[in-house]
Design a protein around this motif. Structure first.
Motif, PDB file in Angstrom:
ATOM      1  N   ILE A 121     -20.870  63.578 -31.544  1.00 19.05           N
ATOM      2  CA  ILE A 121     -19.542  63.351 -30.983  1.00 19.05           C
ATOM      3  C   ILE A 121     -18.850  62.267 -31.801  1.00 19.05           C
ATOM      4  O   ILE A 121     -19.421  61.212 -32.051  1.00 19.05           O
ATOM      5  CB  ILE A 121     -19.616  62.891 -29.512  1.00 19.05           C
ATOM      6  CG1 ILE A 121     -20.355  63.919 -28.654  1.00 19.05           C
ATOM      7  CG2 ILE A 121     -18.218  62.631 -28.958  1.00 19.05           C
ATOM      8  CD1 ILE A 121     -20.697  63.407 -27.253  1.00 19.05           C
ATOM      9  N   LYS A 122     -17.640  62.547 -32.242  1.00 19.92           N
ATOM     10  CA  LYS A 122     -16.848  61.523 -32.925  1.00 19.92           C
ATOM     11  C   LYS A 122     -15.470  61.477 -32.273  1.00 19.92           C
ATOM     12  O   LYS A 122     -14.746  62.476 -32.264  1.00 19.92           O
ATOM     13  CB  LYS A 122     -16.728  61.814 -34.425  1.00 19.92           C
ATOM     14  CG  LYS A 122     -15.915  60.755 -35.166  1.00 19.92           C
ATOM     15  CD  LYS A 122     -15.982  60.942 -36.680  1.00 19.92           C
ATOM     16  CE  LYS A 122     -17.254  60.388 -37.275  1.00 19.92           C
ATOM     17  NZ  LYS A 122     -17.194  60.286 -38.760  1.00 19.92           N
ATOM     18  N   ILE A 138     -15.637  55.291 -22.070  1.00 16.91           N
ATOM     19  CA  ILE A 138     -15.465  56.728 -21.856  1.00 16.91           C
ATOM     20  C   ILE A 138     -16.410  57.522 -22.746  1.00 16.91           C
ATOM     21  O   ILE A 138     -17.040  58.492 -22.307  1.00 16.91           O
ATOM     22  CB  ILE A 138     -14.002  57.128 -22.128  1.00 16.91           C
ATOM     23  CG1 ILE A 138     -13.072  56.437 -21.131  1.00 16.91           C
ATOM     24  CG2 ILE A 138     -13.838  58.644 -22.063  1.00 16.91           C
ATOM     25  CD1 ILE A 138     -11.609  56.730 -21.365  1.00 16.91           C
ATOM     26  N   ILE A 139     -16.523  57.119 -24.009  1.00 20.21           N
ATOM     27  CA  ILE A 139     -17.393  57.835 -24.934  1.00 20.21           C
ATOM     28  C   ILE A 139     -18.862  57.673 -24.541  1.00 20.21           C
ATOM     29  O   ILE A 139     -19.659  58.615 -24.653  1.00 20.21           O
ATOM     30  CB  ILE A 139     -17.159  57.356 -26.385  1.00 20.21           C
ATOM     31  CG1 ILE A 139     -15.683  57.528 -26.758  1.00 20.21           C
ATOM     32  CG2 ILE A 139     -18.046  58.112 -27.356  1.00 20.21           C
ATOM     33  CD1 ILE A 139     -15.121  58.914 -26.485  1.00 20.21           C
ATOM     34  N   GLU A 141      -5.834  55.851 -24.874  1.00 23.20           N
ATOM     35  CA  GLU A 141      -5.964  55.334 -26.234  1.00 23.20           C
ATOM     36  C   GLU A 141      -6.864  56.182 -27.129  1.00 23.20           C
ATOM     37  O   GLU A 141      -6.926  55.957 -28.334  1.00 23.20           O
ATOM     38  CB  GLU A 141      -6.481  53.892 -26.204  1.00 23.20           C
ATOM     39  CG  GLU A 141      -5.644  52.933 -25.366  1.00 23.20           C
ATOM     40  CD  GLU A 141      -4.179  52.889 -25.771  1.00 23.20           C
ATOM     41  OE1 GLU A 141      -3.870  53.230 -26.923  1.00 23.20           O
ATOM     42  OE2 GLU A 141      -3.344  52.526 -24.922  1.00 23.20           O
ATOM     43  N   ILE A 142      -7.565  57.145 -26.555  1.00 28.25           N
ATOM     44  CA  ILE A 142      -8.392  58.048 -27.364  1.00 28.25           C
ATOM     45  C   ILE A 142      -7.504  59.174 -27.865  1.00 28.25           C
ATOM     46  O   ILE A 142      -6.957  59.944 -27.087  1.00 28.25           O
ATOM     47  CB  ILE A 142      -9.577  58.602 -26.548  1.00 28.25           C
ATOM     48  CG1 ILE A 142     -10.510  57.467 -26.148  1.00 28.25           C
ATOM     49  CG2 ILE A 142     -10.329  59.671 -27.343  1.00 28.25           C
ATOM     50  CD1 ILE A 142     -11.659  57.890 -25.253  1.00 28.25           C
ATOM     51  N   THR A 143      -7.325  59.260 -29.163  1.00 31.38           N
ATOM     52  CA  THR A 143      -6.405  60.240 -29.733  1.00 31.38           C
ATOM     53  C   THR A 143      -7.067  61.595 -30.001  1.00 31.38           C
ATOM     54  O   THR A 143      -6.382  62.604 -30.097  1.00 31.38           O
ATOM     55  CB  THR A 143      -5.790  59.717 -31.043  1.00 31.38           C
ATOM     56  OG1 THR A 143      -6.838  59.400 -31.971  1.00 31.38           O
ATOM     57  CG2 THR A 143      -4.964  58.463 -30.795  1.00 31.38           C
ATOM     58  N   GLN A 175     -25.810  61.774 -31.740  1.00 27.33           N
ATOM     59  CA  GLN A 175     -25.055  60.576 -32.084  1.00 27.33           C
ATOM     60  C   GLN A 175     -23.661  60.668 -31.471  1.00 27.33           C
ATOM     61  O   GLN A 175     -23.070  61.745 -31.409  1.00 27.33           O
ATOM     62  CB  GLN A 175     -24.938  60.434 -33.604  1.00 27.33           C
ATOM     63  CG  GLN A 175     -24.301  59.144 -34.082  1.00 27.33           C
ATOM     64  CD  GLN A 175     -24.208  59.100 -35.602  1.00 27.33           C
ATOM     65  OE1 GLN A 175     -24.009  60.126 -36.251  1.00 27.33           O
ATOM     66  NE2 GLN A 175     -24.348  57.915 -36.176  1.00 27.33           N
ATOM     67  N   SER A 176     -23.165  59.541 -30.987  1.00 28.27           N
ATOM     68  CA  SER A 176     -21.771  59.481 -30.548  1.00 28.27           C
ATOM     69  C   SER A 176     -21.122  58.269 -31.185  1.00 28.27           C
ATOM     70  O   SER A 176     -21.711  57.192 -31.247  1.00 28.27           O
ATOM     71  CB  SER A 176     -21.670  59.399 -29.020  1.00 28.27           C
ATOM     72  OG  SER A 176     -22.200  58.187 -28.533  1.00 28.27           O
ATOM     73  N   LEU A 177     -19.897  58.454 -31.671  1.00 30.69           N
ATOM     74  CA  LEU A 177     -19.194  57.407 -32.403  1.00 30.69           C
ATOM     75  C   LEU A 177     -17.756  57.318 -31.926  1.00 30.69           C
ATOM     76  O   LEU A 177     -17.119  58.333 -31.621  1.00 30.69           O
ATOM     77  CB  LEU A 177     -19.185  57.709 -33.910  1.00 30.69           C
ATOM     78  CG  LEU A 177     -20.537  57.851 -34.620  1.00 30.69           C
ATOM     79  CD1 LEU A 177     -20.323  58.464 -35.986  1.00 30.69           C
ATOM     80  CD2 LEU A 177     -21.203  56.490 -34.735  1.00 30.69           C
ATOM     81  N   LEU A 178     -17.239  56.104 -31.860  1.00 29.33           N
ATOM     82  CA  LEU A 178     -15.822  55.866 -31.639  1.00 29.33           C
ATOM     83  C   LEU A 178     -15.304  55.119 -32.849  1.00 29.33           C
ATOM     84  O   LEU A 178     -15.774  54.026 -33.166  1.00 29.33           O
ATOM     85  CB  LEU A 178     -15.595  55.039 -30.369  1.00 29.33           C
ATOM     86  CG  LEU A 178     -14.142  54.648 -30.068  1.00 29.33           C
ATOM     87  CD1 LEU A 178     -13.260  55.881 -29.867  1.00 29.33           C
ATOM     88  CD2 LEU A 178     -14.077  53.742 -28.835  1.00 29.33           C
ATOM     89  N   VAL A 179     -14.353  55.722 -33.564  1.00 29.17           N
ATOM     90  CA  VAL A 179     -13.904  55.148 -34.834  1.00 29.17           C
ATOM     91  C   VAL A 179     -12.390  55.117 -34.898  1.00 29.17           C
ATOM     92  O   VAL A 179     -11.691  55.771 -34.125  1.00 29.17           O
ATOM     93  CB  VAL A 179     -14.451  55.964 -36.035  1.00 29.17           C
ATOM     94  CG1 VAL A 179     -15.969  55.994 -36.029  1.00 29.17           C
ATOM     95  CG2 VAL A 179     -13.881  57.384 -36.042  1.00 29.17           C
TER      96      VAL A 179
END
Length: 278
Positions: free
Chosen positions: A200-201, A221-222, A177-179, A239-243
């Protein structure tokens, strides 16, 4: 009847009759290289030969100016590898054909050029069709052979084999699901003890981002990616982000670099396992 009237467009699939012709009539493919002939003859009944030539070149009125079209072989497979979806792997691309949810895999080397005039002999496969969004993904993925981000040696060399193994396994099992994964802050070569402080984005499709279960799985996972990056000497994650993909702007892409599975390969290995382009 012309090529356009027969219904040929980028993303069309060669009919079964056309594939049989290509496989059994050497005269038709006499100018095709031996390696390309092997690809064509190696296609079985459940595989797909997909046209990736742009529409304008496909229906061009001059066969002299545009004598060939490019097709890519998608092999029917049974084992899903999540790290090969969404073009995350520069050499292998997996996708599901709807509505049957049939699984296919393309190798970037399985591309052949055939005479464009052959399209006048038949219409595209009416039983199998690719959605417009999938066609775009495939073509953008192929373009990565020529255009994709490169990271500094001093950054790549700090990524440990332990990191690569752990992250690769996680992406293979749970990363569907991570594109895309983008990194900022790793643009220049650095010396000695100088640190990379990176951002990380990661992105998900809008609809899957709204699914709490899928979001939680992707976030795990992130989170692991951040932890493992921080374990690499000389790398710190600011910083790490999942958007959602909707939350990545054109301005973001001016400083974010797409991080693909090539950067997880072990030295000396050929990567076969990691996002859509803007």
């Amino acid at each position: 009847m012309c090529i356009a009237q027969l219904g040929w467009r980028q993303g069309c699939i060669l009919s079964k009759n056309m594939v049989i012709q290509l496989q059994n009539n050497d005269e038709i493919i006499k100018d095709v290289s031996e390696s390309e002939k092997e690809i064509i003859k190696g296609a079985n009944e459940s595989d797909l030969l997909i046209v990736v030539t742009h529409d304008c070149d496909l229906v061009h009125d001059s066969f002299e100016n545009e004598p060939e079209i490019e097709v890519v072989l998608a092999r029917s497979v049974t084992t899903e590898n999540a790290s090969r979806f969404w073009g995350k792997n520069p050499r292998k691309f997996q996708f599901e054909l709807q509505p049957e949810q049939l699984l296919y895999e393309i190798c970037v080397h399985d591309r052949v050029f055939i005479p464009r005039k052959l399209l006048l002999n038949d219409s595209p496969n009416s039983e199998r069709q690719l959605e417009a969004s999938l066609i775009k993904q495939v073509c953008l993925w192929i373009s990565k052979r020529y255009f994709r981000a490169a990271f500094p040696d001093s950054f790549n060399n700090r990524i440990t084999d332990k990191f690569k193994k752990k992250i690769a396994e996680k992406f293979k099992k749970k990363g569907k699901e991570i594109t895309a994964i983008y990194i900022a802050g790793a643009d220049e070569e650095v010396q000695g003890n100088d640190m990379y402080k990176i951002i990380i984005k990661a992105t998900m499709q809008c609809e899957t981002f709204e699914n709490p279960v899928l979001l939680r799985e992707a976030q795990s996972i992130i989170d692991l990616l951040e932890i493992e990056f921080c374990q690499c000497p000389g790398i710190d994650v600011a910083q790490s982000l999942l958007v959602s993909e909707a939350d990545v702007s054109i301005d973001d892409l001016r400083f974010l670099k797409r991080w693909d599975y090539d950067h997880l390969s072990f030295r000396g290995d050929t990567p076969d396992e990691i996002a859509p382009y803007p």
